[in-house]
Design a protein around this motif. Structure first.
Motif, PDB file in Angstrom:
ATOM      1  N   VAL A   1     -12.137  76.537  63.564  1.00 43.13           N
ATOM      2  CA  VAL A   1     -13.167  77.444  63.042  1.00 43.13           C
ATOM      3  C   VAL A   1     -14.205  77.719  64.122  1.00 43.13           C
ATOM      4  O   VAL A   1     -14.581  78.878  64.369  1.00 43.13           O
ATOM      5  CB  VAL A   1     -13.835  76.846  61.783  1.00 43.13           C
ATOM      6  N   ILE A   2     -14.667  76.673  64.791  1.00 40.63           N
ATOM      7  CA  ILE A   2     -15.644  76.845  65.874  1.00 40.63           C
ATOM      8  C   ILE A   2     -15.036  77.647  67.014  1.00 40.63           C
ATOM      9  O   ILE A   2     -15.689  78.526  67.605  1.00 40.63           O
ATOM     10  CB  ILE A   2     -16.147  75.475  66.371  1.00 40.63           C
ATOM     11  N   ALA A   3     -13.766  77.390  67.339  1.00 37.83           N
ATOM     12  CA  ALA A   3     -13.095  78.136  68.420  1.00 37.83           C
ATOM     13  C   ALA A   3     -13.059  79.626  68.109  1.00 37.83           C
ATOM     14  O   ALA A   3     -13.320  80.468  68.982  1.00 37.83           O
ATOM     15  CB  ALA A   3     -11.683  77.596  68.633  1.00 37.83           C
ATOM     16  N   GLY A   4     -12.731  79.964  66.863  1.00 40.20           N
ATOM     17  CA  GLY A   4     -12.701  81.375  66.474  1.00 40.20           C
ATOM     18  C   GLY A   4     -14.071  82.015  66.510  1.00 40.20           C
ATOM     19  O   GLY A   4     -14.225  83.177  66.928  1.00 40.20           O
ATOM     20  N   ASN A   5     -15.091  81.269  66.083  1.00 40.15           N
ATOM     21  CA  ASN A   5     -16.454  81.802  66.107  1.00 40.15           C
ATOM     22  C   ASN A   5     -16.938  82.038  67.534  1.00 40.15           C
ATOM     23  O   ASN A   5     -17.581  83.051  67.823  1.00 40.15           O
ATOM     24  CB  ASN A   5     -17.403  80.852  65.380  1.00 40.15           C
ATOM     25  N   ILE A   6     -16.622  81.107  68.424  1.00 39.61           N
ATOM     26  CA  ILE A   6     -17.031  81.261  69.821  1.00 39.61           C
ATOM     27  C   ILE A   6     -16.374  82.491  70.439  1.00 39.61           C
ATOM     28  O   ILE A   6     -16.988  83.208  71.242  1.00 39.61           O
ATOM     29  CB  ILE A   6     -16.689  79.992  70.618  1.00 39.61           C
ATOM     30  N   GLN A   7     -15.151  82.757  70.052  1.00 42.57           N
ATOM     31  CA  GLN A   7     -14.428  83.920  70.574  1.00 42.57           C
ATOM     32  C   GLN A   7     -15.176  85.223  70.284  1.00 42.57           C
ATOM     33  O   GLN A   7     -15.069  86.192  71.035  1.00 42.57           O
ATOM     34  CB  GLN A   7     -13.027  83.954  69.961  1.00 42.57           C
ATOM     35  N   SER A   8     -15.950  85.242  69.196  1.00 36.58           N
ATOM     36  CA  SER A   8     -16.644  86.473  68.796  1.00 36.58           C
ATOM     37  C   SER A   8     -18.078  86.560  69.312  1.00 36.58           C
ATOM     38  O   SER A   8     -18.776  87.531  69.015  1.00 36.58           O
ATOM     39  CB  SER A   8     -16.661  86.568  67.262  1.00 36.58           C
TER      40      SER A   8
ATOM     41  N   ILE B   1     -25.347  82.676  70.538  1.00 36.51           N
ATOM     42  CA  ILE B   1     -25.069  81.319  70.075  1.00 36.51           C
ATOM     43  C   ILE B   1     -25.054  81.243  68.549  1.00 36.51           C
ATOM     44  O   ILE B   1     -24.370  80.396  67.963  1.00 36.51           O
ATOM     45  CB  ILE B   1     -26.103  80.335  70.665  1.00 36.51           C
ATOM     46  N   LEU B   2     -25.778  82.134  67.898  1.00 35.68           N
ATOM     47  CA  LEU B   2     -25.801  82.137  66.432  1.00 35.68           C
ATOM     48  C   LEU B   2     -24.398  82.355  65.853  1.00 35.68           C
ATOM     49  O   LEU B   2     -24.087  81.879  64.765  1.00 35.68           O
ATOM     50  CB  LEU B   2     -26.762  83.218  65.938  1.00 35.68           C
ATOM     51  N   LYS B   3     -23.543  83.078  66.611  1.00 40.30           N
ATOM     52  CA  LYS B   3     -22.186  83.364  66.137  1.00 40.30           C
ATOM     53  C   LYS B   3     -21.359  82.087  65.966  1.00 40.30           C
ATOM     54  O   LYS B   3     -20.392  82.061  65.188  1.00 40.30           O
ATOM     55  CB  LYS B   3     -21.471  84.284  67.121  1.00 40.30           C
ATOM     56  N   ILE B   4     -21.719  81.027  66.682  1.00 41.35           N
ATOM     57  CA  ILE B   4     -20.985  79.772  66.550  1.00 41.35           C
ATOM     58  C   ILE B   4     -21.020  79.268  65.116  1.00 41.35           C
ATOM     59  O   ILE B   4     -20.077  78.634  64.627  1.00 41.35           O
ATOM     60  CB  ILE B   4     -21.566  78.706  67.510  1.00 41.35           C
ATOM     61  N   PHE B   5     -22.111  79.590  64.408  1.00 36.53           N
ATOM     62  CA  PHE B   5     -22.307  79.079  63.055  1.00 36.53           C
ATOM     63  C   PHE B   5     -21.969  80.108  61.985  1.00 36.53           C
ATOM     64  O   PHE B   5     -22.295  79.909  60.804  1.00 36.53           O
ATOM     65  CB  PHE B   5     -23.761  78.620  62.895  1.00 36.53           C
ATOM     66  N   ASP B   6     -21.307  81.195  62.355  1.00 43.60           N
ATOM     67  CA  ASP B   6     -20.951  82.233  61.383  1.00 43.60           C
ATOM     68  C   ASP B   6     -20.080  81.667  60.260  1.00 43.60           C
ATOM     69  O   ASP B   6     -19.059  81.001  60.511  1.00 43.60           O
ATOM     70  CB  ASP B   6     -20.178  83.373  62.071  1.00 43.60           C
ATOM     71  N   GLY B   7     -20.483  81.928  59.022  1.00 43.07           N
ATOM     72  CA  GLY B   7     -19.649  81.589  57.880  1.00 43.07           C
ATOM     73  C   GLY B   7     -19.547  80.119  57.556  1.00 43.07           C
ATOM     74  O   GLY B   7     -18.695  79.729  56.741  1.00 43.07           O
ATOM     75  N   ILE B   8     -20.370  79.284  58.172  1.00 42.35           N
ATOM     76  CA  ILE B   8     -20.310  77.847  57.893  1.00 42.35           C
ATOM     77  C   ILE B   8     -21.692  77.307  57.568  1.00 42.35           C
ATOM     78  O   ILE B   8     -22.711  77.876  57.968  1.00 42.35           O
ATOM     79  CB  ILE B   8     -19.725  77.049  59.082  1.00 42.35           C
TER      80      ILE B   8
END
Length: 264
Positions: free
Chosen positions: A247-254, A222-229
Motif C-alpha cells: 500500500v505504501i509502495a503504491g502511494n509513493i508511486q503517485s 509526502i502527503l500522498k504517502i498517507f493517501d487512503g489510510i
C-alpha cells in the motif's frame, strides 16, 4: 517596362528566399557523438506547503504527523526522446538516495546525470527502490551503492534487502499525541517485491546538448504517502509486512510530479 522588370526581380528574390528557408527547415541538427548532462532536482513538500523537519502537518481524518528523517532511493533513471527511444543511465551508477537533510536552503536535492546522449527528451522514468534484477546480482554486484545505502541507514540485512524509503517521526490523533511513526518500506528479499516505477511526461522538451544542462524540477508530495489510510490502523510502523508495505509502495508511486523544466 521598368516596372515589370522590377516586379520580376522581386518575385525571383522571394522564390530564392523561400527555397533557402525551406532548405534551412529541412536541415536536421547533427547530434551524433554529442553528450550532455541533466540535473534532476527533487523538491519534497506536503500538499501545497514546503516540507520542513519537525513541522506538524494535518491529514483530512484528524491525524497529523511530524517527520525528523526523510530519504528514499531512486534508481533505473531513463529518458525517452521524441521518437520513443530510451536513454538508460548506466546500471552501475543508476541508484541514488534523495535525502532531505542534504537539501539546499530551498529544500532541493540534486542528482547529476552525466554523459547523456544528446537528443530532445520528452519524459523521464525512474524506479523507487531497487528492482529484483539488481538485487539478484548479490551483495558483490551492488558496487559502491551497497556501502552507501548501509551508511545512510537504508539497508536491513542483505537477506532482507534495502529500505526504499525511510520516514521517521511522530503522529497524533484525537486520542494519541506524538506516538512513534516509522515507515521503512522496501522489498523483502525475493519474497515480496515493492519496487515501483514512475514515468513523468515533461511539460516541454528538454534539449540535451554539449553546451546545455537541462534541469528537471520534480515535486514529491509526502502527503500522498498517507493517501487512503489511517496511520493509527497499523501504518505507524511499516517495515516488512506483506499487507501494509505494498500500500505504501503504491502511494509513493503517485507522489511525484514535474513542476517545471529549464533548458540551460
Amino acid at each position: 517596362m521598368k516596372f515589370l522588370k522590377y516586379l520580376f526581380a522581386l518575385t525571383a528574390c522571394a522564390i530564392v528566399l523561400s527555397c533557402a528557408s525551406d532548405d534551412d527547415s529541412n536541415t536536421q541538427e547533427n547530434l551524433e557523438g554529442q553528450t550532455g548532462n541533466v540535473i534532476l532536482k527533487f523538491d519534497n513538500g506536503v500538499g501545497d506547503q514546503d516540507f520542513i523537519f519537525g513541522t506538524s502537518y494535518n491529514k483530512s481524518n484528524q491525524e497529523s504527523f511530524k517527520i525528523s528523517t526523510l530519504k528514499y532511493i531512486i534508481s533505473n533513471v531513463r529518458l525517452t526522446d521524441a521518437d520513443g527511444n530510451d536513454f538508460i543511465y548506466p546500471t552501475e551508477e543508476n541508484a541514488f538516495i534523495v535525502n532531505e537533510a542534504n537539501g539546499n536552503n530551498a529544500g532541493e536535492i540534486f542528482i547529476n546525470l552525466n554523459n547523456i546522449e544528446a537528443a530532445n527528451y520528452v519524459s523521464v522514468t525512474f524506479g523507487v527502490g531497487i528492482d529484483q534484477e539488481r538485487f539478484a546480482l548479490g551483495a558483490d554486484g551492488q558496487g559502491d551503492f551497497l556501502d552507501y545505502a548501509s551508511d545512510e541507514g537504508m539497508m536491513w540485512s542483505w537477506a532482507t534487502g534495502y529500505r526504499f524509503i525511510r520516514l521517521d517521526g511522530t503522529y497524533s490523533t484525537t486520542s494519541i499525541t506524538d506516538d512513534a511513526l516509522n515507515i521503512h518500506m522496501g522489498s523483502v528479499g525475493t519474497s515480496l517485491d515493492n519496487y515501483r516505477e514512475v514515468t513523468l511526461p515533461l511539460p516541454n522538451t528538454i534539449l540535451v546538448r554539449e553546451n546545455k544542462t537541462p534541469q528537471i524540477h520534480i515535486k514529491a508530495d509526502i502527503l500522498k504517502i498517507f493517501d487512503g489510510i489511517n496511520i493509527a490502523d497499523g501504518y505507524n510502523q511499516v517495515h516488512t509486512d506483506a499487507t501494509t508495505t505494498p500500500v505504501i509502495a503504491g502511494n509513493i508511486q503517485s507522489m511525484f510530479s514535474i513542476h517545471h523544466v529549464h533548458n540551460e
